[in-house]
Enzyme design. Structure first.
Site, mmCIF file in Angstrom:
data_model
loop_
_atom_site.group_PDB
_atom_site.id
_atom_site.type_symbol
_atom_site.label_atom_id
_atom_site.label_comp_id
_atom_site.label_asym_id
_atom_site.label_seq_id
_atom_site.Cartn_x
_atom_site.Cartn_y
_atom_site.Cartn_z
ATOM 1 N N VAL A 25 40.728 34.636 27.814
ATOM 2 C CA VAL A 25 39.480 35.820 27.960
ATOM 3 C C VAL A 25 40.373 36.576 29.237
ATOM 4 C CG1 VAL A 25 37.407 37.373 28.228
ATOM 5 C CG2 VAL A 25 37.617 35.363 26.152
ATOM 6 N N CYS A 26 40.498 37.411 29.441
ATOM 7 C CA CYS A 26 40.913 37.790 30.790
ATOM 8 C C CYS A 26 39.890 37.828 32.048
ATOM 9 C CB CYS A 26 42.049 39.553 30.881
ATOM 10 S SG CYS A 26 42.406 39.796 32.671
ATOM 11 N N ILE A 27 40.128 37.302 32.705
ATOM 12 C CA ILE A 27 39.125 36.809 34.276
ATOM 13 C C ILE A 27 38.838 37.799 34.356
ATOM 14 C CG2 ILE A 27 40.967 35.911 35.341
ATOM 15 C CD1 ILE A 27 38.422 33.966 36.103
#
Lengths: 119, 130
Positions: free
Chosen positions: B76-78
């Protein structure tokens, strides 16, 4: 050889984080020295319009991110002629400078890239 | 074939369900998924705090179950996740927030993971819009 990626940015600069997040994919790809292209399409062309004042909307404007593209080696920038004309931007100086493509040019562009992401 | 799968839409969107069914079908067909990458509103599909009505599909729960049982690399893109309130324990502590809600099986990481997956896979399949 690294695979090329075309990022198609369709969001206007003030409609949420979409435009910024599309640019971030391009910048991240540039940071890894990947062959990246960036196409501004539909409302995405509004990101290139001059004289934007994000502060009046309490938003950070995208100018710094757009300027960073060349620093990150992302210099293949394109915009759709039809999208520009539909929004009254056909004769406007755009920043950063982009190559303007007609429908056939768009088709050829998309065909040239290994991967295409539309945001 | 090796697939990388990117999801950009929220868990209540048909796009999230389509991405999940595509991923399941890819594995069932003997293909490999090198990575799942959730970006933009897709990060909400990695939230453990979504409560779907009992008679509705709980896409986020199905995602968590799917990647845990298939032992997939779920990223998941931080930056997109922080912006939308999807935090793991470390980020919750770092930013002084009261709870972590990243579902089991997912990892927060950067956009480089999307590019790496796109380089490794034969096909990058993106699910966005509605």
């Amino acid at each position: 050889m690294a695979r090329s990626m075309l990022i198609v940015s369709r969001q206007s600069p003030w409609s949420g984080p979409g435009a910024r997040e599309a640019l971030d994919i391009a910048l991240a790809g540039g940071a890894y020295d990947l062959p990246i292209g960036l196409l501004f399409l539909d409302d995405g062309v509004l990101q290139l319009a001059p004289g934007q004042h994000g502060a009046t909307l309490q938003q950070k404007d995208l100018t710094a991110n757009l300027k960073a593209l060349s620093l990150f080696g992302v210099d293949k920038l394109y915009a759709c002629a039809r999208s520009l004309a539909d929004r009254g931007l056909a004769n406007t100086a755009l920043a950063p400078a982009v190559e303007i493509l007609d429908a056939q040019g768009l088709a050829e562009l998309i065909n040239r890239y290994d991967q295409v992401i539309t945001l | 074939m090796k697939f990388a799968i990117a999801l950009f839409s929220a868990p209540h969107s048909p796009a999230s369900r389509r991405a999940l069914r595509f991923a399941e079908a890819a594995l069932a067909g003997g293909h490999e998924i090198v990575r799942l990458f959730f970006y933009q509103d897709g990060v909400h599909s990695a939230s453990a705090n979504i409560v779907a009505p009992q008679d509705e599909l709980d896409t986020a729960a199905e995602w968590s179950h799917f990647i845990a049982s298939a032992q997939l690399d779920g990223v998941v893109c931080i930056a997109a996740a922080l912006r939308r309130g999807v935090l793991d324990a470390r980020e919750a502590e770092r930013h002084g927030r009261p709870a972590a809600n990243l579902a089991q099986g997912w990892e927060l990481s950067g956009l480089g993971q999307l590019h790496e997956a796109a380089q490794q896979a034969d096909r990058l399949i993106c699910f966005g819009g509605h």
